[in-house]
Design a protein around this motif. Sequence first.
Motif, mmCIF file in Angstrom:
data_model
loop_
_atom_site.group_PDB
_atom_site.id
_atom_site.type_symbol
_atom_site.label_atom_id
_atom_site.label_comp_id
_atom_site.label_asym_id
_atom_site.label_seq_id
_atom_site.Cartn_x
_atom_site.Cartn_y
_atom_site.Cartn_z
ATOM 1 N N GLN A 183 0.833 -1.214 0.000
ATOM 2 C CA GLN A 183 0.000 0.000 0.000
ATOM 3 C C GLN A 183 0.863 1.259 0.000
ATOM 4 O O GLN A 183 0.541 2.242 -0.675
ATOM 5 C CB GLN A 183 -0.936 -0.027 1.210
ATOM 6 N N GLN A 184 1.974 1.218 0.720
ATOM 7 C CA GLN A 184 2.869 2.382 0.764
ATOM 8 C C GLN A 184 3.502 2.615 -0.609
ATOM 9 O O GLN A 184 3.587 3.764 -1.073
ATOM 10 C CB GLN A 184 3.957 2.166 1.810
ATOM 11 N N LEU A 185 3.940 1.524 -1.251
ATOM 12 C CA LEU A 185 4.548 1.670 -2.579
ATOM 13 C C LEU A 185 3.528 2.159 -3.586
ATOM 14 O O LEU A 185 3.848 2.992 -4.465
ATOM 15 C CB LEU A 185 5.142 0.329 -3.027
ATOM 16 N N ASP A 186 2.295 1.683 -3.477
ATOM 17 C CA ASP A 186 1.243 2.142 -4.382
ATOM 18 C C ASP A 186 0.987 3.636 -4.172
ATOM 19 O O ASP A 186 0.824 4.393 -5.141
ATOM 20 C CB ASP A 186 -0.036 1.334 -4.125
ATOM 21 N N GLY A 187 0.975 4.049 -2.915
ATOM 22 C CA GLY A 187 0.793 5.476 -2.632
ATOM 23 C C GLY A 187 1.955 6.309 -3.137
ATOM 24 O O GLY A 187 1.763 7.417 -3.663
ATOM 25 N N SER A 188 3.176 5.790 -2.996
ATOM 26 C CA SER A 188 4.350 6.526 -3.464
ATOM 27 C C SER A 188 4.333 6.696 -4.973
ATOM 28 O O SER A 188 4.827 7.704 -5.503
ATOM 29 C CB SER A 188 5.625 5.782 -3.037
ATOM 30 N N SER A 189 3.793 5.705 -5.684
ATOM 31 C CA SER A 189 3.742 5.811 -7.150
ATOM 32 C C SER A 189 2.872 6.975 -7.597
ATOM 33 O O SER A 189 3.044 7.491 -8.706
ATOM 34 C CB SER A 189 3.196 4.506 -7.742
ATOM 35 N N GLN A 190 1.953 7.398 -6.746
ATOM 36 C CA GLN A 190 1.074 8.517 -7.086
ATOM 37 C C GLN A 190 1.540 9.839 -6.459
ATOM 38 O O GLN A 190 1.282 10.910 -7.018
ATOM 39 C CB GLN A 190 -0.344 8.208 -6.600
ATOM 40 N N ALA A 191 2.231 9.732 -5.328
ATOM 41 C CA ALA A 191 2.573 10.961 -4.598
ATOM 42 C C ALA A 191 3.971 11.473 -4.899
ATOM 43 O O ALA A 191 4.229 12.677 -4.744
ATOM 44 C CB ALA A 191 2.442 10.707 -3.091
ATOM 45 N N ILE A 192 4.885 10.606 -5.313
ATOM 46 C CA ILE A 192 6.278 11.003 -5.517
ATOM 47 C C ILE A 192 6.561 11.097 -7.011
ATOM 48 O O ILE A 192 6.205 10.192 -7.782
ATOM 49 C CB ILE A 192 7.240 10.005 -4.845
ATOM 50 N N LYS A 193 7.223 12.172 -7.411
ATOM 51 C CA LYS A 193 7.562 12.369 -8.808
ATOM 52 C C LYS A 193 8.744 11.471 -9.170
ATOM 53 O O LYS A 193 9.815 11.548 -8.558
ATOM 54 C CB LYS A 193 7.916 13.831 -9.059
ATOM 55 N N LEU A 194 8.541 10.604 -10.171
ATOM 56 C CA LEU A 194 9.565 9.645 -10.591
ATOM 57 C C LEU A 194 9.739 9.709 -12.099
ATOM 58 O O LEU A 194 8.811 10.069 -12.834
ATOM 59 C CB LEU A 194 9.159 8.217 -10.194
ATOM 60 N N GLY A 195 10.937 9.336 -12.555
ATOM 61 C CA GLY A 195 11.176 9.225 -13.980
ATOM 62 C C GLY A 195 10.472 8.008 -14.548
ATOM 63 O O GLY A 195 9.957 7.149 -13.816
ATOM 64 N N SER A 239 -8.734 -5.342 -2.466
ATOM 65 C CA SER A 239 -7.853 -4.182 -2.627
ATOM 66 C C SER A 239 -6.508 -4.596 -3.229
ATOM 67 O O SER A 239 -5.883 -3.813 -3.958
ATOM 68 C CB SER A 239 -7.634 -3.499 -1.279
ATOM 69 N N LEU A 240 -6.069 -5.818 -2.943
ATOM 70 C CA LEU A 240 -4.811 -6.284 -3.525
ATOM 71 C C LEU A 240 -4.936 -6.449 -5.033
ATOM 72 O O LEU A 240 -4.019 -6.080 -5.791
ATOM 73 C CB LEU A 240 -4.412 -7.620 -2.888
ATOM 74 N N ARG A 241 -6.081 -6.959 -5.481
ATOM 75 C CA ARG A 241 -6.294 -7.114 -6.927
ATOM 76 C C ARG A 241 -6.398 -5.752 -7.614
ATOM 77 O O ARG A 241 -5.929 -5.578 -8.742
ATOM 78 C CB ARG A 241 -7.563 -7.933 -7.176
ATOM 79 N N GLU A 242 -7.003 -4.804 -6.941
ATOM 80 C CA GLU A 242 -7.105 -3.456 -7.520
ATOM 81 C C GLU A 242 -5.728 -2.842 -7.732
ATOM 82 O O GLU A 242 -5.443 -2.253 -8.782
ATOM 83 C CB GLU A 242 -7.950 -2.570 -6.609
ATOM 84 N N ILE A 243 -4.867 -2.973 -6.720
ATOM 85 C CA ILE A 243 -3.498 -2.447 -6.861
ATOM 86 C C ILE A 243 -2.761 -3.198 -7.964
ATOM 87 O O ILE A 243 -2.058 -2.592 -8.790
ATOM 88 C CB ILE A 243 -2.748 -2.575 -5.517
ATOM 89 N N HIS A 244 -2.916 -4.504 -7.986
ATOM 90 C CA HIS A 244 -2.251 -5.329 -8.993
ATOM 91 C C HIS A 244 -2.673 -4.922 -10.400
ATOM 92 O O HIS A 244 -1.822 -4.768 -11.309
ATOM 93 C CB HIS A 244 -2.599 -6.808 -8.720
ATOM 94 N N GLN A 245 -3.960 -4.732 -10.621
ATOM 95 C CA GLN A 245 -4.447 -4.363 -11.945
ATOM 96 C C GLN A 245 -4.077 -2.925 -12.306
ATOM 97 O O GLN A 245 -3.808 -2.622 -13.474
ATOM 98 C CB GLN A 245 -5.966 -4.539 -11.990
ATOM 99 N N ARG A 246 -4.052 -2.065 -11.310
ATOM 100 C CA ARG A 246 -3.724 -0.657 -11.566
ATOM 101 C C ARG A 246 -2.308 -0.505 -12.136
ATOM 102 O O ARG A 246 -2.034 0.441 -12.882
ATOM 103 C CB ARG A 246 -3.874 0.143 -10.266
ATOM 104 N N HIS A 247 -1.432 -1.425 -11.786
ATOM 105 C CA HIS A 247 -0.046 -1.342 -12.264
ATOM 106 C C HIS A 247 0.239 -2.336 -13.396
ATOM 107 O O HIS A 247 1.396 -2.674 -13.658
ATOM 108 C CB HIS A 247 0.908 -1.575 -11.101
ATOM 109 N N GLY A 248 -0.827 -2.787 -14.057
ATOM 110 C CA GLY A 248 -0.652 -3.583 -15.267
ATOM 111 C C GLY A 248 -0.427 -5.061 -15.042
ATOM 112 O O GLY A 248 0.066 -5.757 -15.950
ATOM 113 N N GLY A 249 -0.776 -5.561 -13.887
ATOM 114 C CA GLY A 249 -0.574 -6.978 -13.616
ATOM 115 C C GLY A 249 -1.588 -7.847 -14.328
ATOM 116 O O GLY A 249 -2.756 -7.482 -14.464
ATOM 117 N N ALA A 250 -1.145 -9.003 -14.805
ATOM 118 C CA ALA A 250 -2.046 -9.947 -15.446
ATOM 119 C C ALA A 250 -2.880 -10.649 -14.378
ATOM 120 O O ALA A 250 -2.589 -10.584 -13.185
ATOM 121 C CB ALA A 250 -1.254 -10.972 -16.258
ATOM 122 N N LYS A 251 -3.930 -11.354 -14.822
ATOM 123 C CA LYS A 251 -4.824 -12.030 -13.889
ATOM 124 C C LYS A 251 -4.056 -13.091 -13.112
ATOM 125 O O LYS A 251 -3.287 -13.862 -13.675
ATOM 126 C CB LYS A 251 -5.984 -12.675 -14.656
#
Length: 395
Positions: free
Chosen positions: A77-89, A116-128
């Motif tokens: 959850q922290q890494l998912d939040g960081s992907s939205q909150a922190i500016k990255l290349g 919620s785990l599946r939502e995070i997984h799909q949000r970052h392009g994870g396959a089923k």
Amino acid sequence: MPDPKRHPLALTIAPAAPKAPLSAPQRTFNRLSQQITNTEQALQDWEQAMADTQQRVVTDLLPAQQQYLALRIQLLQQLDGSSQAIKLGNIARETLSQVIVQLAAALIMECSDDTSLREIHQRHGGAKVMDIEALSASLEGFFDFRSGDAEETATGPESFTDFMERMIKDRLAAQMETLRRERREAHGEDSEPVDEAPERPRTGAQKARDTQQAAQAENIRQALRTIYRQLVSMVHPDRETDPERREQKTALMQRANQAYAGKDLLQLLALQQDLGQIDPEALSALAVDHLKTYNQALKEHLARLKARVQDIQQRAAAGMGLPFFAPRSPKGFIRDFEDTLREIRRATAGIQQEMVALQEPTTLKAWLQMQRREIRRQQQMERDTEMLWGVDEDY
């Protein structure tokens, strides 16, 4: 009165004279007696190790595993939040998504009900991801099993193995029934089965071996029964008027019953020695045929004990998620348990430290660089493996 408690012991036959050699059956008796003693001690050690470990599983291992799982979810959850909150290349963001997908996929296998785990997984392009329930359903479909069998039987490492074996056996049985039905139809018989090929008659050597084995079994049964009856005549509590001695005889009677039910010749003989019904010299004076019957009884009892040890070893391995041949000794099993617990606690502490450190954008970016190198290394290993398999298929 002797101590009524059962204990491992090794009865041995002593030479009739100080320098007289033992006969081959006598040496066999002593060897089997010692092996039984060692195996009984190993069984007791395993049972004690399992009892101790089962308590530690409840008080230590399960809480540690639950804490570790909870922290991994928090890290995701922290890494998912960081992907939205922190500016990255772009490269760092791609790496972060790869890390999130890998972590989420592993967690989905363990927590299939957490959407919620599946939502995070799909949000970052994870396959089923196929969870455990889906895997069981897939197995049912492959083996053409009715729904619900997996839920009824596959409740743990051992029961899952039994479940798989039962599926295979039933599938083979269904195939055999199909073949028999096709044979009946080929013979124009819709209802009555075709007579199976007659069983080949047993040879004279096979019949002689069957007769010998039946005679051995009867001799063992009679030998055990004779000793048991002699013990009962001496320790039956109903014939004792003194309350204290009645209590002692009751315990001795229980020990005799247990030994007789388990076909434990050594314990029956030990009771006879403790009660003075036989002396050490009595074993030395046994006739050869009588001693051979005793030896056969000891061989069969030793085989049963070894099977019990193997069973408890396999249960110990299943409980730790290890191969069935992994536990070598009770002490080794306890060491493995302690190592597992220590590793979980170390990993938990590592995640806790990592979560604090990764809150800093600079640390997160440096961490992602290390993760990218690790991902590349894994991808290279996968390519090398695929190339190796390709070379093997060419031969």
